[in-house]
Scaffold this active site. Structure first.
Site, PDB file in Angstrom:
ATOM      1  N   SER A 110       0.865  -1.175  -0.011  1.00 44.69           N
ATOM      2  CA  SER A 110      -0.082  -0.082   0.172  1.00 44.69           C
ATOM      3  C   SER A 110       0.817   1.330   0.027  1.00 44.69           C
ATOM      4  O   SER A 110       0.315   2.210  -0.187  1.00 44.69           O
ATOM      5  CB  SER A 110      -1.047  -0.025   1.213  1.00 44.69           C
ATOM      6  OG  SER A 110      -0.370  -0.160   2.339  1.00 44.69           O
ATOM      7  N   ASP A 333      -2.843   5.782  11.982  1.00 44.02           N
ATOM      8  CA  ASP A 333      -2.245   5.111  10.836  1.00 44.02           C
ATOM      9  C   ASP A 333      -0.798   6.132  10.799  1.00 44.02           C
ATOM     10  O   ASP A 333      -0.922   7.402  10.203  1.00 44.02           O
ATOM     11  CB  ASP A 333      -2.836   5.390   9.461  1.00 44.02           C
ATOM     12  CG  ASP A 333      -2.112   4.914   8.308  1.00 44.02           C
ATOM     13  OD1 ASP A 333      -0.909   4.549   8.351  1.00 44.02           O
ATOM     14  OD2 ASP A 333      -2.595   5.108   6.853  1.00 44.02           O
ATOM     15  N   HIS A 336       1.251   5.149   6.365  1.00 41.36           N
ATOM     16  CA  HIS A 336       0.842   5.854   5.106  1.00 41.36           C
ATOM     17  C   HIS A 336       1.006   7.218   5.245  1.00 41.36           C
ATOM     18  O   HIS A 336       1.211   7.697   6.235  1.00 41.36           O
ATOM     19  CB  HIS A 336      -0.682   5.332   4.660  1.00 41.36           C
ATOM     20  CG  HIS A 336      -0.636   3.940   4.455  1.00 41.36           C
ATOM     21  ND1 HIS A 336      -1.391   3.183   5.483  1.00 41.36           N
ATOM     22  CD2 HIS A 336      -0.471   3.087   3.372  1.00 41.36           C
ATOM     23  CE1 HIS A 336      -1.274   1.845   4.986  1.00 41.36           C
ATOM     24  NE2 HIS A 336      -0.852   1.733   4.026  1.00 41.36           N
TER      25      HIS A 336
END
Length: 357
Positions: A110, A333, A336
């Site tokens: 990702s 998170d 990312h």
């Protein structure tokens, strides 16, 4: 990290001399000309960001931090400034013209999706009048600019090597890379893997590790990572024609889950971080996985250009979605990156390498 039991000190001792003495290899020729684009610092620039993410409706919600309620905007206003020169200004129209009739593919997890989405938005913003199509088939997403006959693809393959299902369970095969057939024949390849190698428990997508005929319940994850990267490297050396295909490795995208690494031990992961670190060095030192990447690339016979994004990204503790990845305080998170944001700089560096070569 459970089974991720490595000794960073021992790794540094074994690799520092071997790797950093050749740190400038294969980064697009800029070091040879006296300019290392990866040595520098972040400076405030009101001309940034390069795009308004609202003009790119295809951006995944998890990266759209502003729309998810992030209140601060200073993180959008930083530009990477190399010490000895200037980074070429990204020109999406020029890049599409150079890539006319070609395909560029991001292969990885990702974090590759993060960079792929950034690049597609940067290109769409540069030529907003140009039609585009977006299609997803299996594990491959294809963003096409028909007027230029350019395809920008993302192939989700978190380990690069294979995971297969057997009667005993899911097996991570460190010396098998059948998935490579899906990236054969692409003109520009950008690879990435690391994020999933550290997962344990329910997030671990395999039950056993296999090398040759030997099966393991687990293995030092950094050792397994190097073995997997060597399999990928051998495939590149055996199958890629450098006159037809340019190969890049994204480098290791760092997380910011441990504030002690940036001398802020009381930090709650990356939550509330609004400014990058000043200066050119990261207090926590080199990332151990990045040292392995450099070691493996240094053994290869075919040219692979390292997008050496680790240190410059380590400095951006402010660049993650934190609690603004899913429209509320549902999770944290710190892996990312918000878009617009740090991956745009990765793509500016990719553009610089492509126009140099």
């Amino acid at each position: 990290m459970g089974a991720f039991h490595i000794s960073v000190a021992l790794l540094l001792l074994s690799l520092l001399h071997q790797v950093h003495s050749e740190h400038s290899y294969k980064v697009g020729g800029f070091v040879k000309s006296g300019c290392d684009l990866y040595q520098g610092n972040w400076i405030s620039d009101q001309a940034y960001p390069l795009y308004d993410v609202s003009s790119c409706p295809f951006i995944e919600r998890e990266f759209d931090c502003q729309n998810n309620g992030r209140p601060d905007k200073d993180y959008l206003k930083y530009r990477w400034q190399p010490t000895a020169c200037n980074l070429p200004r990204f020109n999406g129209g020029d890049l599409l013209s150079r890539l006319r009739g070609k395909s560029i593919m991001f292969v990885g997890d990702s974090l590759s999706l993060n960079q792929w989405q950034s690049l597609t938005c940067m290109l769409h913003t540069a030529v907003p009048e140009a039609d585009y199509t977006l299609a997803r088939t299996g594990g491959i997403s294809t963003f096409t600019f028909p007027a230029y006959n350019v395809k920008v693809l993302f192939y989700r393959n978190a380990f690069l090597v294979d995971i297969i299902s057997t009667s005993e369970g899911r097996v991570l095969k460190l010396d098998s890379i059948e998935g490579a057939k899906l990236w054969n024949g692409i003109d520009v390849l950008i690879f990435n893997t690391w994020h999933w190698w550290t997962h344990t428990g329910r997030k671990q997508p395999w039950d056993f590790i296999q090398e040759g005929r030997r099966m393991y319940k687990d293995m030092d994850r950094l050792v397994a990572y190097e073995k997997g990267l060597n399999t990928w490297a051998k495939w590149i050396d055996s199958n890629v024609n450098p006159t037809k295909t340019k190969v890049f490795f994204q480098g290791v995208s760092p997380d910011h889950a441990n504030g002690s690494l940036w001398e802020e031990p009381n930090a709650k992961f990356c939550e509330g971080q609004t400014q990058p670190l000043l200066g050119q060095t990261y207090p926590g030192g080199p990332h151990p996985a990045e040292l392995v990447v450099e070691k493996v690339l240094g053994t290869m016979s075919k040219p692979v250009y390292l997008l050496d994004i680790t240190t410059l990204s380590q400095l951006r503790k402010d660049g993650h979605p934190s609690v603004y990845g899913h429209g509320g305080h549902r999770d944290m998170d710190c892996s990312h990156w918000c878009l617009a944001g740090v991956p745009d700089t990765w793509n500016e560096l990719l553009y610089a390498a492509l126009i140099q070569n």
